[in-house]
Scaffold this active site. Structure first.
Site, PDB file in Angstrom:
ATOM      1  CB  SER A 191      -0.967   0.096   1.209  1.00 15.01           C
ATOM      2  OG  SER A 191      -1.868  -1.104   1.265  1.00 15.01           O
ATOM      3  CD  GLU A 227      -4.669  -1.420  -8.840  1.00 14.47           C
ATOM      4  OE1 GLU A 227      -4.853  -0.146  -8.935  1.00 14.47           O
ATOM      5  OE2 GLU A 227      -3.711  -1.934  -9.201  1.00 14.47           O
ATOM      6  NE  ARG A 250     -27.825 -16.439   6.724  1.00 17.16           N
ATOM      7  CZ  ARG A 250     -27.771 -17.805   6.727  1.00 17.16           C
ATOM      8  NH1 ARG A 250     -28.625 -18.689   6.701  1.00 17.16           N
ATOM      9  NH2 ARG A 250     -26.347 -18.373   6.300  1.00 17.16           N
ATOM     10  NE  ARG A 295     -31.038 -29.250   1.220  1.00 22.92           N
ATOM     11  CZ  ARG A 295     -30.262 -30.413   1.325  1.00 22.92           C
ATOM     12  NH1 ARG A 295     -30.463 -31.325   0.234  1.00 22.92           N
ATOM     13  NH2 ARG A 295     -29.774 -30.888   2.613  1.00 22.92           N
ATOM     14  N   GLY A 319       0.780 -10.285 -11.386  1.00 26.63           N
ATOM     15  CA  GLY A 319       0.256 -11.297 -11.985  1.00 26.63           C
ATOM     16  C   GLY A 319       0.830 -11.307 -13.398  1.00 26.63           C
TER      17      GLY A 319
END
Length: 672
Positions: free
Chosen positions: A153, A432, A341, A319, A186
């Protein structure tokens, strides 16, 4: 039947058909709203189907591959994707979407997403003409090497050096310490031929701070590292498959020389004599690239969150557990605990999508202003994008895990798609800009805004509400009955009052410290809370602003209004302590908000499956047995289990060495 439905196994039985016919809105119109317009929808739909129908992009076995196989497979897919892009002459938008739907982190993400934008943003016209054509044709492959072993950072603390040698007209790139090793970029570990390296610019013994340099890392003939360069992969990362498809790298320089013209010189320039000059281009222009990257991250957050919500919603319908309705158990989605939720996460996915749209506008606005040398909105845009990157990525990471829990035990299987989605997404909370560090930057800006209020300087953009701070410190919420919480003006003012009061309280406490930096450190937890309150207000406000637009399609706007209400009021319920402690609302008004929230959940329930269908994701992209479009979960889950390499042999490999001797041992009575 639509093309997408045919692709998703529509030829078989649609076990979710009963849910889909309940929808109270025009699904096709909602798909266009989600995509951000008819053009985006058409490109996205076409590329999604192109990828899903091509066996070369298969990914269902990804979590079972070892690292070398996994990485080789990623290289194959990236090369094949490029081949298809060239063959089909895809536009930039189409190519970007194709890579998105391939859904595999690869070196190409950094090449197109960081290396090229860095050269475009920080390189001179001459440098762009030299490097970009090669990069666009992928004759060179680049990455973005900023982060080091010892610094992430704190960019100003980077240790890699770039020392100018006036005798040879070169820069000497060096890693003076172990902690100066580039670490994490990366594409660096095994693939990139070039990198934009960030290093301390040193001329004549003077340190001029951090700047970017284009450095070749590997030979374009045999791919071996060039002299003085040590480079490799940093090792396995969290999760199966996931981000292990990416070659995050380590890089060290031993006095590597590069020509002077490979320093990115759009803002800062070094002459042949070694003189450092500020160019005519203001340094603030570099912020344009940062706004672009952060708006992309917010878009990615809505995509990742919507994937998880799509899986959890469809499976919650399939389900059944407990209860009995006409002899059948109750659908899990009909339990209030599941709705309370799940539905706020569904609402958040839409909220993040719309704030991402607004960030696209902000990026254009900032770019136009910068080109006109107007920097007036820059600090606010910087703070705003930092805060939204932090907020959306933190919420999304937590939400993916919550969706896994909402799917019960089966959510823990790799075949649910959720463990890998979580593992591949969580780095977004760190790259970032670490999310807490970013929130502290937002807080610093808020404190500065509050401090300037007495001077009469009006705040701009997303902090404009601070200009009404006297009213917001004194106003009281007008809610008398639950339905009053449906009024946008009431919700927005409650969020404005909460944010303003927390920020003003923090500013007041800061003023009591003789050393402001010590105060900032001491109150950092409170300041983070102030930043979160401000950022949540932005998202709520932008959702309401979206609803003021003309939104075509029967029932579409009504559904979005319900989702907006759920997003805002679920935040209010979660942060009720803030709203009550600041006096922004009264306790009874908080209870009324909860009453309305339950009513809104009931309104979403019949539309839930259609609302996730609007994301228009193929089964290939979702990569989840639980989230299948046709809802045919259990047979496919059973089928998937037998594909595991462990089931290739009925008797496991270690049986004769370990299990049989254990079973056949002569048991003796212990003397202990």
């Amino acid at each position: 039947m639509t093309n997408m439905e045919k692709l998703e196994g529509g030829a078989g039985v649609d076990y979710l058909a009963d849910e889909r016919i309940k929808a109270q809105f025009d699904l096709e119109a909602m798909k266009i709203v989600w995509a951000g317009g008819i053009y985006n929808y058409q490109v996205s739909d076409r590329m999604a189907r192109l990828v899903a129908s091509d066996p070369a992009f298969r990914k269902d076995n990804r979590t079972m591959l070892d690292r070398k196989e996994l990485f080789r497979n990623t290289l194959r897919k990236a090369a094949y994707a490029w081949k298809r892009i060239v063959e089909l002459r895809l536009s930039e938008d189409e190519a970007s979407k194709l890579r998105f739907f391939v859904d595999e982190p690869a070196f190409t993400d950094l090449h197109w997403g960081m290396f090229i934008p860095a050269i475009k943003g920080q390189g001179t016209e001459e440098q762009q003409k030299k490097w970009l054509p090669m990069a666009y044709r992928m004759q060179i492959i680049g990455c973005y090497a900023q982060t080091e072993l010892g610094h992430g950072s704190n960019v100003q603390g980077l240790e890699t050096t770039a020392t100018f040698d006036p005798e040879t007209d070169e820069f000497i790139i060096n890693s003076p310490t172990l902690t100066s090793s580039k670490w994490w970029p990366g594409g660096l570990g095994k693939v990139s031929t070039h990198a934009v390296i960030y290093a301390r610019l040193i001329t004549d013994g003077k340190d001029h701070g951090v700047n970017g340099f284009i450095v070749q890392l590997r030979s374009l003939d045999d791919h071996l590292p060039l002299p003085g360069i040590t480079v490799g992969d940093i090792g396995m990362k969290f999760g199966n498959g996931a981000y292990n498809t990416m070659d995050n790298g380590v890089l060290r320089f031993d006095h590597v020389r590069i020509p002077r013209d490979q320093m990115l010189m759009r803002v800062l320039q070094v002459t042949r004599e070694g003189t450092v000059l500020q160019s005519d281009v203001p340094r603030q222009l570099l912020y344009g690239t940062m706004v672009y990257v952060r708006k992309t991250i917010v878009d990615d957050a809505s995509s990742a969150l919507s994937r998880a919500v799509c899986i959890a919603t469809r499976y919650s319908v399939v389900r059944r557990q407990f209860g009995s309705q006409n002899g059948r158990e109750t659908q899990v989605i009909d339990y209030r605990t599941q709705q309370s939720r799940l539905f706020p996460l569904l609402a958040s996915a839409y909220a993040f999508r719309f704030v991402g749209e607004w960030l696209n506008w902000l990026y254009t606005d900032v770019t136009n202003r910068l080109q006109a040398n107007d920097f007036s909105t820059l600090p606010e845009a910087h703070a705003c994008t930092a805060g939204l990157k932090s907020l959306t990525t933190s919420v999304t990471a937590d939400a993916i895990e919550e969706c896994r829990k909402l799917c019960g035990g089966h959510g823990y299987l790799c075949s649910s798609g959720l463990p890998e989605l979580f593992a591949v997404y969580v780095p977004a909370c760190t790259y970032e800009g670490d999310n807490i560090v970013l929130l502290l930057q937002v807080a610093r800006f808020l404190m500065k805004t509050v401090a300037q209020l007495p001077s009469g300087k009006l705040p701009v953009g997303t902090t404009a509400y601070m200009g009404r701070v006297e009213h917001l410190l004194q106003c009281s919420c007008d809610v008398k009955k639950a339905e009053d919480w449906l009024k946008p003006s009431i919700i927005v003012e409650a969020f404005e009052a909460r944010s303003a009061r927390i920020s003003v309280a923090c500013a007041k406490r800061l003023s009591e410290f003789s050393n402001s930096e010590e105060g900032f450190m001491e109150l950092s937890s409170d300041l983070v809370n102030a930043a979160v309150a401000h950022c949540q207000l932005i998202v709520v406000s932008k959702f309401f602003e979206k609803l003021q637009q003309d939104i075509p399609g029967e029932g579409v706007k009504q559904q979005l209004e319900v989702l907006c209400g759920i997003y805002a009021l679920s935040l209010l319920a979660t942060h009720l302590g803030d709203f009550l402690s600041t006096g922004s609302i009264a306790p009874k008004q908080g209870l009324l908000a909860n009453d309305l929230l339950r009513s809104l959940y009931s309104q979403v329930r019949p539309n839930a499956v259609a609302l996730v269908d609007a994301f228009n994701y193929t089964d290939h992209f979702l990569g989840s047995v639980l989230g299948r479009y046709d809802g045919n979960v259990y047979p496919k889950l059973y089928e998937e289990a037998w594909k595991d390499p462990l089931n290739e042999a009925v008797v496991p490999d270690g049986y004769h060495d370990y299990i049989r001797p254990l079973l056949k041992q002569q048991v003796r009575t212990s003397r202990l």
